[in-house]
Design a protein around this motif. Structure first.
Motif, mmCIF file in Angstrom:
data_model
loop_
_atom_site.group_PDB
_atom_site.id
_atom_site.type_symbol
_atom_site.label_atom_id
_atom_site.label_comp_id
_atom_site.label_asym_id
_atom_site.label_seq_id
_atom_site.Cartn_x
_atom_site.Cartn_y
_atom_site.Cartn_z
ATOM 1 N N TRP A 168 0.843 -1.206 0.000
ATOM 2 C CA TRP A 168 0.000 0.000 0.000
ATOM 3 C C TRP A 168 0.875 1.252 0.000
ATOM 4 N N GLU A 169 1.882 1.254 0.860
ATOM 5 C CA GLU A 169 2.755 2.427 0.967
ATOM 6 C C GLU A 169 3.535 2.648 -0.336
ATOM 7 N N THR A 170 4.017 1.566 -0.939
ATOM 8 C CA THR A 170 4.769 1.650 -2.190
ATOM 9 C C THR A 170 3.878 2.166 -3.313
ATOM 10 N N MET A 171 2.657 1.639 -3.399
ATOM 11 C CA MET A 171 1.716 2.073 -4.428
ATOM 12 C C MET A 171 1.417 3.560 -4.287
ATOM 13 N N SER A 172 1.141 3.977 -3.081
ATOM 14 C CA SER A 172 0.816 5.378 -2.826
ATOM 15 C C SER A 172 1.996 6.294 -3.147
ATOM 16 N N ALA A 173 3.187 5.912 -2.727
ATOM 17 C CA ALA A 173 4.376 6.741 -2.944
ATOM 18 C C ALA A 173 4.732 6.877 -4.421
ATOM 19 N N SER A 174 4.300 5.914 -5.234
ATOM 20 C CA SER A 174 4.615 5.959 -6.669
ATOM 21 C C SER A 174 3.410 6.408 -7.498
ATOM 22 N N ASN A 175 2.372 6.894 -6.817
ATOM 23 C CA ASN A 175 1.155 7.399 -7.478
ATOM 24 C C ASN A 175 0.474 6.347 -8.334
ATOM 25 N N GLY A 176 0.486 5.099 -7.889
ATOM 26 C CA GLY A 176 -0.199 4.034 -8.597
ATOM 27 C C GLY A 176 -1.611 3.853 -8.088
ATOM 28 N N VAL A 177 -2.404 3.067 -8.825
ATOM 29 C CA VAL A 177 -3.757 2.710 -8.394
ATOM 30 C C VAL A 177 -3.862 1.206 -8.150
ATOM 31 N N GLY A 178 -2.752 0.518 -8.323
ATOM 32 C CA GLY A 178 -2.691 -0.907 -8.056
ATOM 33 C C GLY A 178 -1.243 -1.352 -8.111
ATOM 34 N N ILE A 179 -0.951 -2.423 -7.384
ATOM 35 C CA ILE A 179 0.387 -3.005 -7.436
ATOM 36 C C ILE A 179 0.259 -4.485 -7.081
ATOM 37 N N ALA A 180 1.010 -5.294 -7.799
ATOM 38 C CA ALA A 180 0.982 -6.738 -7.591
ATOM 39 C C ALA A 180 2.297 -7.201 -6.987
ATOM 40 N N ALA A 181 2.238 -8.319 -6.268
ATOM 41 C CA ALA A 181 3.421 -8.847 -5.586
ATOM 42 C C ALA A 181 4.639 -9.020 -6.501
ATOM 43 N N PRO A 182 4.474 -9.490 -7.756
ATOM 44 C CA PRO A 182 5.665 -9.610 -8.606
ATOM 45 C C PRO A 182 6.392 -8.271 -8.817
ATOM 46 N N GLN A 183 5.655 -7.181 -8.734
ATOM 47 C CA GLN A 183 6.265 -5.873 -8.919
ATOM 48 C C GLN A 183 7.153 -5.471 -7.748
ATOM 49 N N VAL A 184 7.023 -6.187 -6.618
ATOM 50 C CA VAL A 184 7.914 -5.968 -5.486
ATOM 51 C C VAL A 184 8.732 -7.244 -5.238
ATOM 52 N N ASN A 185 8.905 -8.009 -6.307
ATOM 53 C CA ASN A 185 9.797 -9.168 -6.348
ATOM 54 C C ASN A 185 9.321 -10.362 -5.519
ATOM 55 N N LYS A 186 8.007 -10.559 -5.466
ATOM 56 C CA LYS A 186 7.425 -11.706 -4.765
ATOM 57 C C LYS A 186 6.548 -12.473 -5.752
ATOM 58 N N GLY A 187 6.826 -13.749 -5.926
ATOM 59 C CA GLY A 187 6.086 -14.564 -6.890
ATOM 60 C C GLY A 187 4.841 -15.196 -6.313
ATOM 61 N N ILE A 188 4.014 -14.379 -5.639
ATOM 62 C CA ILE A 188 2.794 -14.880 -4.998
ATOM 63 C C ILE A 188 1.558 -14.179 -5.552
ATOM 64 N N ARG A 189 0.399 -14.835 -5.403
ATOM 65 C CA ARG A 189 -0.865 -14.313 -5.932
ATOM 66 C C ARG A 189 -1.451 -13.295 -4.952
ATOM 67 N N LEU A 190 -0.924 -12.099 -5.015
ATOM 68 C CA LEU A 190 -1.344 -11.001 -4.143
ATOM 69 C C LEU A 190 -1.271 -9.700 -4.917
ATOM 70 N N PHE A 191 -2.357 -8.927 -4.857
ATOM 71 C CA PHE A 191 -2.301 -7.556 -5.369
ATOM 72 C C PHE A 191 -3.257 -6.685 -4.580
ATOM 73 N N VAL A 192 -2.990 -5.388 -4.613
ATOM 74 C CA VAL A 192 -3.856 -4.396 -3.976
ATOM 75 C C VAL A 192 -4.250 -3.378 -5.034
ATOM 76 N N ILE A 193 -5.477 -2.872 -4.909
ATOM 77 C CA ILE A 193 -5.919 -1.834 -5.842
ATOM 78 C C ILE A 193 -6.649 -0.729 -5.086
ATOM 79 N N ASP A 194 -6.649 0.450 -5.685
ATOM 80 C CA ASP A 194 -7.422 1.571 -5.164
ATOM 81 C C ASP A 194 -7.946 2.378 -6.353
ATOM 82 N N SER A 195 -9.031 1.883 -6.964
ATOM 83 C CA SER A 195 -9.590 2.606 -8.116
ATOM 84 C C SER A 195 -10.329 3.863 -7.677
ATOM 85 N N GLU A 196 -10.559 4.028 -6.366
ATOM 86 C CA GLU A 196 -11.170 5.265 -5.876
ATOM 87 C C GLU A 196 -10.326 6.473 -6.269
ATOM 88 N N GLN A 197 -8.999 6.292 -6.319
ATOM 89 C CA GLN A 197 -8.088 7.386 -6.670
ATOM 90 C C GLN A 197 -8.359 7.928 -8.071
#
Length: 192
Positions: free
Chosen positions: A35-64
């Motif tokens: 969440w903190e990484t997504m917010s700091a990079s002005n994203g609306v979603g980020i998936a675990a592979p994008q932070v070097n983790k090969g797991i089925r996890l992502f967060v989104i905030d389309s409210e933004q």
């Protein structure tokens, strides 16, 4: 903690990710960091592979997205005011509606934005951060953000949807990203 974002060309971005169990080490901290990484990079979603983790996890905030739209633009999207949430072990059960184009970008592929066609609606099974099970359908912009992040856990990138000629024209920019020749205002880690 703000994590570095994995750049295009890193193998983890092309791997199909694995489901996890509730006892995954430091899961709560990883989600908070995402969440903190997504917010700091002005994203609306980020998936675990994008932070070097090969797991089925992502967060989104389309409210933004809706917070940054004019009111008349919001009328075009039935999913307003959007959705903010955690998706663990997500698996799509249905895609419905017409395909529609919208310009997408990606934190792992900075400075490149292209129109991508995606279905209007997605239904998926997933668990949230408390491992409560959900089956839910999302529409419009929210569906698009989910599908973009879902692609990450399937080893796909938004550029896979653009025409081959256009990808050929982008090759130099993509190669530059892989080599670290890109200016962004967030931390990135580049392929070796």
């Amino acid at each position: 903690m703000i994590l570095p974002i994995v750049a295009y060309g890193s193998p983890v971005l092309r791997k199909v990710c694995v489901d996890i169990k509730e006892d995954y080490p430091d899961l709560e901290k990883l989600i908070a960091d995402m969440w903190e990484t997504m917010s700091a990079s002005n994203g609306v979603g980020i998936a675990a592979p994008q932070v070097n983790k090969g797991i089925r996890l992502f967060v989104i905030d389309s409210e933004q997205i809706f917070k940054n739209m004019d009111e008349e633009d919001n009328e075009d999207y039935p999913d307003e005011p959007g959705f903010k949430g955690v998706f663990i072990n997500a698996h799509i059960t249905a895609l419905n509606g017409e395909e529609w184009a919208y310009t997408e970008g990606c934190l792992s592929i900075p400075k490149i934005r292209e129109d991508v066609n995606r279905k209007e609606s997605v239904t998926l099974n997933f668990v949230d951060e408390n491992f409560a099970e959900h089956t839910a359908t999302f529409n419009g912009i929210t569906a698009r953000v989910i599908l973009h992040e879902y692609d990450h856990i399937e080893g796909k990138l938004f550029i896979d949807y653009i025409k081959p000629l256009k990808r050929t024209l982008l090759k130099r920019k993509l190669d530059d990203i892989s080599r670290g020749k890109v200016q962004v205002d967030y931390r990135m880690v580049f392929p070796k």
